[in-house]
Scaffold this motif. Structure first.
Motif, mmCIF file in Angstrom:
data_model
loop_
_atom_site.group_PDB
_atom_site.id
_atom_site.type_symbol
_atom_site.label_atom_id
_atom_site.label_comp_id
_atom_site.label_asym_id
_atom_site.label_seq_id
_atom_site.Cartn_x
_atom_site.Cartn_y
_atom_site.Cartn_z
ATOM 1 N N UNK A 57 -1.847 -5.688 -4.869
ATOM 2 C CA UNK A 57 -1.245 -4.984 -4.113
ATOM 3 C C UNK A 57 -0.263 -6.166 -3.179
ATOM 4 N N UNK A 58 0.632 -5.388 -3.270
ATOM 5 C CA UNK A 58 2.425 -5.086 -2.309
ATOM 6 C C UNK A 58 1.470 -4.852 -0.762
ATOM 7 N N UNK A 59 1.040 -5.297 -0.602
ATOM 8 C CA UNK A 59 0.632 -4.958 1.746
ATOM 9 C C UNK A 59 1.879 -4.415 2.194
ATOM 10 N N UNK A 60 3.346 -4.990 1.515
ATOM 11 C CA UNK A 60 4.887 -4.754 2.725
ATOM 12 C C UNK A 60 5.553 -3.819 1.881
ATOM 13 N N UNK A 61 5.273 -3.532 0.609
ATOM 14 C CA UNK A 61 5.193 -2.577 -0.044
ATOM 15 C C UNK A 61 4.723 -1.169 -0.182
ATOM 16 N N UNK A 62 4.189 -0.554 1.233
ATOM 17 C CA UNK A 62 3.608 0.447 1.488
ATOM 18 C C UNK A 62 4.322 2.056 1.024
ATOM 19 N N UNK A 63 3.169 3.081 0.293
ATOM 20 C CA UNK A 63 3.493 4.663 0.527
ATOM 21 C C UNK A 63 2.009 5.162 0.230
ATOM 22 N N UNK A 64 2.650 6.503 0.451
ATOM 23 C CA UNK A 64 1.752 7.714 0.826
ATOM 24 C C UNK A 64 1.414 8.217 -0.659
ATOM 25 N N UNK A 65 0.814 8.476 -1.564
ATOM 26 C CA UNK A 65 1.017 8.305 -3.583
ATOM 27 C C UNK A 65 0.867 9.960 -3.385
ATOM 28 N N UNK A 66 -0.256 10.498 -2.396
ATOM 29 C CA UNK A 66 -0.555 11.696 -2.213
ATOM 30 C C UNK A 66 -0.293 12.578 -1.182
ATOM 31 N N UNK A 67 0.149 13.830 -0.710
ATOM 32 C CA UNK A 67 0.361 14.036 -0.039
ATOM 33 C C UNK A 67 -1.031 15.228 1.427
ATOM 34 N N UNK A 68 -0.456 14.053 2.087
ATOM 35 C CA UNK A 68 -1.692 13.773 3.368
ATOM 36 C C UNK A 68 -3.030 13.182 3.229
ATOM 37 N N UNK A 69 -2.462 11.713 2.519
ATOM 38 C CA UNK A 69 -2.851 10.644 2.366
ATOM 39 C C UNK A 69 -2.082 9.630 3.091
ATOM 40 N N UNK A 70 -3.300 8.883 3.631
ATOM 41 C CA UNK A 70 -2.214 7.750 4.339
ATOM 42 C C UNK A 70 -1.832 6.044 3.605
ATOM 43 N N UNK A 71 -0.830 5.986 3.920
ATOM 44 C CA UNK A 71 0.280 5.347 3.046
ATOM 45 C C UNK A 71 -1.149 4.045 2.204
ATOM 46 N N UNK A 72 -0.868 3.517 1.668
ATOM 47 C CA UNK A 72 -1.161 2.231 0.878
ATOM 48 C C UNK A 72 -0.153 1.426 -0.421
ATOM 49 N N UNK A 73 -0.643 0.200 -0.296
ATOM 50 C CA UNK A 73 0.757 -0.581 -1.331
ATOM 51 C C UNK A 73 0.550 -0.377 -2.841
#
Length: 207
Positions: free
Chosen positions: A53-69
């Motif tokens: 996992x890349x903990x400094x490169x996060x994004x919300x991959x689905x609308x409404x979900x929190x950001x994850x690496x």
């Protein structure tokens, strides 16, 4: 031997952006012994997939979900001979060469939870699809800390084989695992197999 699985894969996905990243190993899948083609020659090779996992490169991959690496993985042949890709990769990761005693036996699950720096590049497949690939690895620089692990550790292996772990794999990875000698033996116990493996090591390595 313990080894990780990923729940990602298949369908549409966004590749990890190119760059250098702090990373932490959190998944490992023992694919098993499969037929591999190298330079036009077919041979049986024992494969493992390692995922970070890349903990400094996060994004919300689905609308409404929190950001994850973001996460990214790489397949290796389970070999630590002098020319093996896995050996060269691990030596870059740990920042020093293996001694011959260390290389004789190394438990790859020691990688779980270990931080490193990854260099990610983009390549284009024959079908025109852009994908991310790990081009290099390095030991964490002094003074730089890797954030705590976000994704849950998940290890898939054959000792013992656990169906529920296999069921969590994405379809593309299930297909790889199904083609292995170890999987065929696990689902059909009457079919005994003598397959190569990597034994646990007692040496104190920095992972």
């Amino acid at each position: 031997m313990a080894i990780t699985a990923t729940s990602q894969g298949g369908g549409h996905y966004e590749p990890v952006p190119e760059g250098n990243y702090i990373a932490r190993c959190y998944q490992m899948i023992h694919i098993g012994t499969v037929m591999d083609t190298f330079q036009g020659e077919n041979k049986l090779t024992n494969k493992v997939r390692v995922t970070w996992e890349l903990p400094t490169e996060c994004k919300s991959f689905k609308e409404g979900e929190p950001e994850r690496p973001y996460s990214i993985g790489k397949d290796f042949t389970l070999s630590l001979n002098e020319k093996a890709t896995l050996r060269k990769f691990l030596e870059s990761w740990r920042g020093k060469a293996f001694s011959e005693a260390e290389a004789r036996s190394f438990d790859v699950t020691k990688l779980i939870g270990a931080p490193c720096m990854l260099n990610v590049i983009h390549k284009t497949s024959k079908t025109g699809k852009v994908y991310a690939e790990i081009a290099g690895v390095a030991k964490m620089p002094k003074g730089i800390e890797c954030p705590d692990q976000v994704n849950e550790t998940f290890v898939f292996h054959y000792e013992p084989f656990e169906q529920w772990r296999f069921d969590t794999l994405p379809d593309w990875m299930k297909d790889k695992v199904r083609s292995s000698i170890e999987y065929q033996a696990a689902v059909n116990p009457s079919h005994t197999v003598a397959a190569p493996s990597v034994e646990s090591a007692d040496d104190d390595l920095p992972f």
